[in-house]
Design a protein around this motif. Structure first.
Motif, PDB file in Angstrom:
ATOM      1  N   LEU A   1      -8.659  58.413  47.021  1.00 20.88           N
ATOM      2  CA  LEU A   1      -7.964  59.468  47.745  1.00 20.88           C
ATOM      3  C   LEU A   1      -6.517  59.066  47.994  1.00 20.88           C
ATOM      4  O   LEU A   1      -6.219  57.905  48.271  1.00 20.88           O
ATOM      5  CB  LEU A   1      -8.647  59.747  49.082  1.00 20.88           C
ATOM      6  CG  LEU A   1     -10.119  60.173  49.016  1.00 20.88           C
ATOM      7  CD1 LEU A   1     -10.706  60.300  50.415  1.00 20.88           C
ATOM      8  CD2 LEU A   1     -10.269  61.491  48.258  1.00 20.88           C
TER       9      LEU A   1
ATOM     10  N   VAL B   1     -16.587  54.776  55.395  1.00 23.56           N
ATOM     11  CA  VAL B   1     -15.485  54.588  56.330  1.00 23.56           C
ATOM     12  C   VAL B   1     -15.989  53.970  57.624  1.00 23.56           C
ATOM     13  O   VAL B   1     -15.403  53.026  58.168  1.00 23.56           O
ATOM     14  CB  VAL B   1     -14.773  55.929  56.605  1.00 23.56           C
ATOM     15  CG1 VAL B   1     -13.775  55.779  57.751  1.00 23.56           C
ATOM     16  CG2 VAL B   1     -14.078  56.428  55.353  1.00 23.56           C
TER      17      VAL B   1
ATOM     18  N   VAL C   1      -5.595  64.781  52.355  1.00 23.39           N
ATOM     19  CA  VAL C   1      -5.805  63.940  51.175  1.00 23.39           C
ATOM     20  C   VAL C   1      -6.215  64.783  49.966  1.00 23.39           C
ATOM     21  O   VAL C   1      -6.805  65.864  50.104  1.00 23.39           O
ATOM     22  CB  VAL C   1      -6.891  62.866  51.442  1.00 23.39           C
ATOM     23  CG1 VAL C   1      -6.462  61.963  52.577  1.00 23.39           C
ATOM     24  CG2 VAL C   1      -8.240  63.499  51.750  1.00 23.39           C
TER      25      VAL C   1
ATOM     26  N   THR D   1      -5.778  53.562  55.461  1.00 24.91           N
ATOM     27  CA  THR D   1      -5.219  54.048  54.196  1.00 24.91           C
ATOM     28  C   THR D   1      -5.739  53.247  53.006  1.00 24.91           C
ATOM     29  O   THR D   1      -5.867  53.782  51.901  1.00 24.91           O
ATOM     30  CB  THR D   1      -3.685  53.994  54.244  1.00 24.91           C
ATOM     31  OG1 THR D   1      -3.242  52.671  54.602  1.00 24.91           O
ATOM     32  CG2 THR D   1      -3.153  54.985  55.272  1.00 24.91           C
TER      33      THR D   1
ATOM     34  N   LEU E   1      -9.085  54.740  52.159  1.00 25.68           N
ATOM     35  CA  LEU E   1      -8.883  56.012  51.465  1.00 25.68           C
ATOM     36  C   LEU E   1      -8.519  55.773  50.003  1.00 25.68           C
ATOM     37  O   LEU E   1      -9.043  56.418  49.095  1.00 25.68           O
ATOM     38  CB  LEU E   1      -7.788  56.824  52.163  1.00 25.68           C
ATOM     39  CG  LEU E   1      -8.086  57.314  53.585  1.00 25.68           C
ATOM     40  CD1 LEU E   1      -6.876  58.039  54.163  1.00 25.68           C
ATOM     41  CD2 LEU E   1      -9.298  58.235  53.606  1.00 25.68           C
TER      42      LEU E   1
END
Length: 481
Positions: free
Chosen positions: A394, A432, A414, A386, A389
């Motif tokens: 996001l 990522v 998202v 998270t 993100l």
């Protein structure tokens, strides 16, 4: 000495009504009557909430209900469901058919769900040793903001809590989250009152914090509750609990700040398909003493569960219903009364039911990009995901996280920081993978109906339901003060 004589009771007396009138619950699964679907017929002595329990069994197995007829007057419950599996086929697996019959059959009275689950584990070779028998469950509600789910994940990681499973919904600027945690070092439930109080205080601080110290909502108080939940506890489906939590924070009243709205269509209008919205109408049938709730909206999996769940939790009894779908739209009609026997008599009550049904239908539908991520499980993994993100602009609007042995299976919906559709490119994917190490990442750009086709989300698939304890809520929670 006087002889004491006790009255004699025939040990078969308890089964007398069943021997006279037949079994109190009959489940018939018919694959012959219809060419394109399986017909599930249920006849049973009626009780409040039985329809929801039956629909829940079918929903948990990712079955699509394309048509249904319900009648439960005069103390007897008669239901017909036209169902297909998640791939649009009839039910042909005999193990699945046996499980449906056993699970629905157990709803006629307070079921021993542990035995039903054990039977399911036996049928599907589930490895029950992958999961501890108990976890500490946390439920949280509050005002949503960009990055809040990431902050919750980070807070639990900082508090040395391992997140075994988590589910979060965001709708109309409200957040409901349910998480199952264990102690990071021992993997046991956390039951120390002082530590629970510290976790509650930390989470409430996170939930109440806002950017700049102000909030657009009037006063949406953050709440946290704890429970030690295992297979033997009182069980409520986790999605039903999320519906209840969202209802408790009033997400049906609309967003905290004005938001742009799409074109509102009416049933049968020639408006653009993307502009047609959910339409709920309530009328009274004075001749029969019912209130008739009519719903038209886009069809999707789990829709019937969402509407029946909401009416049941709002203390309405469904006596008759008709459900159908065509051309991608669902048409539902419920004949209801309040549990006290009265119909919806005031306009304010009708308006509240309409708003709550609209919210129940909409809160599951997440307009955004779906990210499916599978990685080796480790402490702090969810916090790291998270965070990545959030650093990429996001925000998570819905999340379903589960652990299966050594693997963590995550599904995130998202949007960008402004609440608009996110633009996911290969640079993000590579970022990522570089940050997280070896992961399987799949991006699904489906903004029309992305949220309930959970074929790959193991937390709500049949295997996930049978392997993980996602049904355990409500009465076991205690509030730490």
């Amino acid at each position: 000495m006087k002889k004491v004589c006790w009255p004699y009771f025939d040990p078969d007396f308890d089964n007398l009504s069943e021997r006279i009138f037949g079994p109190t619950c009959r489940v018939c699964i018919d694959n012959e009557s219809m060419e394109d679907c399986t017909v599930v017929k249920v006849d049973s002595v009626n009780k409040q909430g039985l329809l929801l329990e039956v629909v829940q069994v079918l929903t948990e197995m990712n079955l699509t209900i394309s048509k249904s007829y319900i009648s439960s007057d005069a103390g007897w419950f008669m239901d017909v469901f036209h169902v297909k599996d998640e791939y649009g086929n009839k039910l042909t697996n005999q193990n699945v058919i046996n499980y449906i019959q056993k699970a629905i059959g157990s709803t006629k009275e307070s079921p021993n769900l542990a035995k039903v689950k054990a039977y399911a584990d036996y049928l599907f070779d589930s490895d029950s040793e992958q999961y501890p028998s108990e976890h500490t469950a946390i439920e949280m509600t509050g005002t949503d903001r960009p990055g809040l789910f990431s902050e919750i994940s980070a807070a639990l990681s900082d508090l040395h809590c391992n997140i075994v499973e988590a589910h979060a919904w965001s709708h109309n600027d409200r957040l409901a989250c349910v998480a199952y945690i264990s102690d990071q070092s021992t993997d046991n439930p956390i039951d120390d009152p002082h530590r629970l109080a510290a976790i509650e205080g930390h989470l409430n601080t996170v939930l109440r914090a806002t950017a700049g110290g102000t909030t657009a909502c009037t006063q949406q108080e953050a709440k946290t509750a704890f429970g030690i939940l295992g297979a033997e506890g009182t069980m409520t489906d986790v999605e039903r609990r999320l519906h209840q939590l969202m209802l408790s924070v009033g997400d049906f009243d609309g967003p905290c700040e004005p938001m742009s709205t799409s074109t509102v269509g009416t049933p049968g209008s020639e408006s653009d398909e993307e502009g047609r919205k959910t339409v709920v109408v309530i009328e009274n049938c004075d001749e029969k003493g019912y209130s008739i709730v009519s719903i038209e909206c886009k069809d999707r999996p789990r829709l019937m569960f969402d509407t029946v769940c909401t009416l049941t939790d709002m203390q309405y009894v469904i006596f008759h219903a008709s459900i159908s779908s065509r051309d991608g739209y669902a048409f539902q009609e419920y004949f209801i009364r309040h549990v006290d026997g009265y119909t919806l008599s005031t306009e304010s009550e009708k308006e509240r039911v309409i708003k709550c049904l609209e919210a129940a239908i909409e809160r599951r539908v997440c307009e955004g990009v779906k990210l499916e991520l599978c990685a080796d499980n480790r402490v702090g993994l969810l916090s790291d995901i998270t965070r990545v993100l959030r650093e990429n602009g996001l925000t998570v609007v819905r999340a379903d996280i589960a652990t299966h042995g050594e693997k963590s299976v995550n599904a995130f919906y998202v949007r960008d920081i402004s609440g608009n559709d996110a633009d996911i490119d290969m640079d993000f994917v590579e970022s990522v993978k570089k940050e997280m190490g070896p992961v399987d990442l799949e991006v699904k750009n489906n903004t029309t109906r992305p949220s309930t086709d959970d074929r790959t989300s193991q937390s709500f698939s049949l295997g996930g339901i049978l392997k993980s304890h996602v049904e355990r809520f409500s009465h076991n929670f205690i509030s730490i003060k």
